[in-house]
Design a protein around this motif. Structure first.
Motif, PDB file in Angstrom:
ATOM      1  N   UNK A   1      93.662  -4.921 -25.714  1.00 30.31           N
ATOM      2  CA  UNK A   1      94.699  -5.920 -25.459  1.00 30.31           C
ATOM      3  C   UNK A   1      94.447  -6.689 -24.167  1.00 30.31           C
ATOM      4  N   UNK A   2      93.266  -7.269 -24.060  1.00 32.93           N
ATOM      5  CA  UNK A   2      92.955  -8.152 -22.940  1.00 32.93           C
ATOM      6  C   UNK A   2      91.819  -9.059 -23.387  1.00 32.93           C
ATOM      7  N   UNK A   3      91.612 -10.099 -22.627  1.00 26.81           N
ATOM      8  CA  UNK A   3      90.620 -11.085 -23.040  1.00 26.81           C
ATOM      9  C   UNK A   3      89.194 -10.575 -22.791  1.00 26.81           C
ATOM     10  N   UNK A   4      88.440 -10.409 -23.859  1.00 27.55           N
ATOM     11  CA  UNK A   4      87.073  -9.882 -23.720  1.00 27.55           C
ATOM     12  C   UNK A   4      86.018 -10.987 -23.732  1.00 27.55           C
ATOM     13  N   UNK A   5      86.464 -12.227 -23.915  1.00 30.90           N
ATOM     14  CA  UNK A   5      85.518 -13.310 -24.177  1.00 30.90           C
ATOM     15  C   UNK A   5      84.504 -13.523 -23.053  1.00 30.90           C
ATOM     16  N   UNK A   6      84.967 -13.390 -21.788  1.00 29.61           N
ATOM     17  CA  UNK A   6      84.087 -13.685 -20.656  1.00 29.61           C
ATOM     18  C   UNK A   6      83.401 -12.441 -20.105  1.00 29.61           C
ATOM     19  N   UNK A   7      83.473 -11.326 -20.844  1.00 29.44           N
ATOM     20  CA  UNK A   7      82.911 -10.082 -20.323  1.00 29.44           C
ATOM     21  C   UNK A   7      81.570  -9.768 -20.963  1.00 29.44           C
ATOM     22  N   UNK A   8      80.693  -9.185 -20.178  1.00 23.94           N
ATOM     23  CA  UNK A   8      79.477  -8.634 -20.766  1.00 23.94           C
ATOM     24  C   UNK A   8      79.856  -7.294 -21.399  1.00 23.94           C
ATOM     25  N   UNK A   9      78.941  -6.762 -22.203  1.00 28.44           N
ATOM     26  CA  UNK A   9      79.216  -5.475 -22.837  1.00 28.44           C
ATOM     27  C   UNK A   9      79.395  -4.390 -21.772  1.00 28.44           C
ATOM     28  N   UNK A  10      78.607  -4.519 -20.701  1.00 28.16           N
ATOM     29  CA  UNK A  10      78.690  -3.526 -19.622  1.00 28.16           C
ATOM     30  C   UNK A  10      80.054  -3.579 -18.933  1.00 28.16           C
ATOM     31  N   UNK A  11      80.509  -4.820 -18.648  1.00 29.05           N
ATOM     32  CA  UNK A  11      81.818  -4.979 -18.004  1.00 29.05           C
ATOM     33  C   UNK A  11      82.930  -4.439 -18.909  1.00 29.05           C
ATOM     34  N   UNK A  12      82.777  -4.714 -20.197  1.00 27.02           N
ATOM     35  CA  UNK A  12      83.780  -4.241 -21.149  1.00 27.02           C
ATOM     36  C   UNK A  12      83.813  -2.706 -21.171  1.00 27.02           C
ATOM     37  N   UNK A  13      82.646  -2.081 -21.285  1.00 23.38           N
ATOM     38  CA  UNK A  13      82.587  -0.617 -21.326  1.00 23.38           C
ATOM     39  C   UNK A  13      83.138  -0.006 -20.051  1.00 23.38           C
ATOM     40  N   UNK A  14      82.857  -0.689 -18.925  1.00 22.57           N
ATOM     41  CA  UNK A  14      83.351  -0.225 -17.645  1.00 22.57           C
ATOM     42  C   UNK A  14      84.870  -0.276 -17.600  1.00 22.57           C
ATOM     43  N   UNK A  15      85.408  -1.359 -18.150  1.00 20.41           N
ATOM     44  CA  UNK A  15      86.860  -1.525 -18.122  1.00 20.41           C
ATOM     45  C   UNK A  15      87.550  -0.490 -19.020  1.00 20.41           C
ATOM     46  N   UNK A  16      87.025  -0.316 -20.241  1.00 18.17           N
ATOM     47  CA  UNK A  16      87.772   0.548 -21.164  1.00 18.17           C
ATOM     48  C   UNK A  16      87.648   2.030 -20.824  1.00 18.17           C
ATOM     49  N   UNK A  17      86.604   2.392 -20.084  1.00 20.51           N
ATOM     50  CA  UNK A  17      86.486   3.832 -19.822  1.00 20.51           C
ATOM     51  C   UNK A  17      87.587   4.322 -18.877  1.00 20.51           C
ATOM     52  N   UNK A  18      88.201   3.389 -18.147  1.00 21.82           N
ATOM     53  CA  UNK A  18      89.289   3.773 -17.250  1.00 21.82           C
ATOM     54  C   UNK A  18      90.676   3.630 -17.891  1.00 21.82           C
ATOM     55  N   UNK A  19      90.700   3.218 -19.149  1.00 23.16           N
ATOM     56  CA  UNK A  19      92.002   3.057 -19.802  1.00 23.16           C
ATOM     57  C   UNK A  19      92.335   4.333 -20.570  1.00 23.16           C
ATOM     58  N   UNK A  20      93.453   4.921 -20.211  1.00 24.34           N
ATOM     59  CA  UNK A  20      93.896   6.129 -20.911  1.00 24.34           C
ATOM     60  C   UNK A  20      94.352   5.760 -22.316  1.00 24.34           C
ATOM     61  N   UNK A  21      94.262   6.699 -23.259  1.00 27.11           N
ATOM     62  CA  UNK A  21      94.825   6.425 -24.584  1.00 27.11           C
ATOM     63  C   UNK A  21      96.316   6.102 -24.480  1.00 27.11           C
ATOM     64  N   UNK A  22      96.751   5.136 -25.262  1.00 22.61           N
ATOM     65  CA  UNK A  22      98.172   4.756 -25.276  1.00 22.61           C
ATOM     66  C   UNK A  22      98.701   4.842 -26.699  1.00 22.61           C
ATOM     67  N   UNK A  23      98.703   6.050 -27.278  1.00 27.53           N
ATOM     68  CA  UNK A  23      99.108   6.169 -28.675  1.00 27.53           C
ATOM     69  C   UNK A  23     100.591   5.874 -28.874  1.00 27.53           C
ATOM     70  N   UNK A  24     100.887   5.187 -29.949  1.00 22.85           N
ATOM     71  CA  UNK A  24     102.278   4.930 -30.340  1.00 22.85           C
ATOM     72  C   UNK A  24     102.455   5.477 -31.750  1.00 22.85           C
ATOM     73  N   UNK A  25     103.508   6.276 -31.934  1.00 20.26           N
ATOM     74  CA  UNK A  25     103.810   6.831 -33.256  1.00 20.26           C
ATOM     75  C   UNK A  25     105.171   6.300 -33.687  1.00 20.26           C
ATOM     76  N   UNK A  26     105.244   5.747 -34.861  1.00 17.58           N
ATOM     77  CA  UNK A  26     106.522   5.201 -35.345  1.00 17.58           C
ATOM     78  C   UNK A  26     106.868   5.786 -36.709  1.00 17.58           C
ATOM     79  N   UNK A  27     108.080   6.335 -36.784  1.00 16.01           N
ATOM     80  CA  UNK A  27     108.612   6.855 -38.045  1.00 16.01           C
ATOM     81  C   UNK A  27     109.686   5.883 -38.525  1.00 16.01           C
TER      82      UNK A  27
END
Ligand code: ZN
Length: 186
Positions: free
Chosen positions: A67-93
């Motif tokens: 949920x962020x703009x990936x267009x201007x990122x290299x693959x390395x920058x992207x991988x770097x960014x997502x490795x610090x993002x904790x899982x944010x699971x949402x469960x809906x009944x």
């Protein structure tokens, strides 16, 4: 927890209108955990119970890593960014969309039941959804952006609707013809 089989088009189970959950018990909580594990394993950001052949109105999502703009990122920058993002699971009944904005937004969508085929889909940009969470809390959530798209996509599944049902008939038929040919000759 276990990874379940995700069904694909043209499996007719994808067309059913799923039944509401009446009791939130261990089997429902276990189903939600299985769904999340199955979704993460398939690198998806959302999954509805009907996609694993369960006739129940439950969905899971995690849009945190995209949920962020990936267009201007290299693959390395992207991988770097997502490795610090904790899982944010949402469960809906029993999720129920109670408000749709009149302003629309177009976004590329894909689906674990039609893997490899994407299309631009126009949907309301902001929504309100009411649901029960895994702790039996009654929640009303306002969402926009990717999460709003994701919730609408998953709730559609519970009503037997796929993202390709929102695009032109010609585009839908092209995707379905190719996908069904690919999936049924695996
Ligand atoms: Zn889907």
């Amino acid at each position: 927890m276990s990874i379940r089989e995700i069904i694909r088009v043209p499996n007719p189970f994808l067309k059913i209108v799923a039944k509401p959950v009446n009791i939130i018990n261990d089997s429902i909580l276990g189903l939600l955990d299985d769904m999340l594990e199955t979704m993460y394993n398939a690198n998806g950001i959302g999954l509805a119970a009907t996609q694993i052949s369960e006739n129940k109105r439950v969905i899971v999502m995690d849009c945190g890593k995209v949920d962020f703009n990936q267009d201007d990122m290299t693959e390395e920058e992207y991988n770097d960014k997502i490795k610090n993002i904790e899982p944010q699971p949402i469960k809906m009944i029993n999720p129920k969309i109670i408000h749709l904005s009149s302003n629309l937004t177009e976004r590329e969508e894909g689906c674990l039941s039609i893997p490899g085929y994407n299309a631009q889909v126009k949907r309301p940009n902001t929504i309100k959804v009411n649901y029960i969470d895994e702790n039996k809390n009654d929640i009303t959530l306002e969402a926009d952006g990717l999460l709003a798209t994701c919730i609408q996509h998953e709730v559609d599944h519970l009503n037997g609707v796929l993202f390709i049902d929102h695009i032109s008939r010609l585009k839908r038929e092209i995707i379905l013809r190719k996908a069904i040919k690919e999936f049924t000759t695996d």
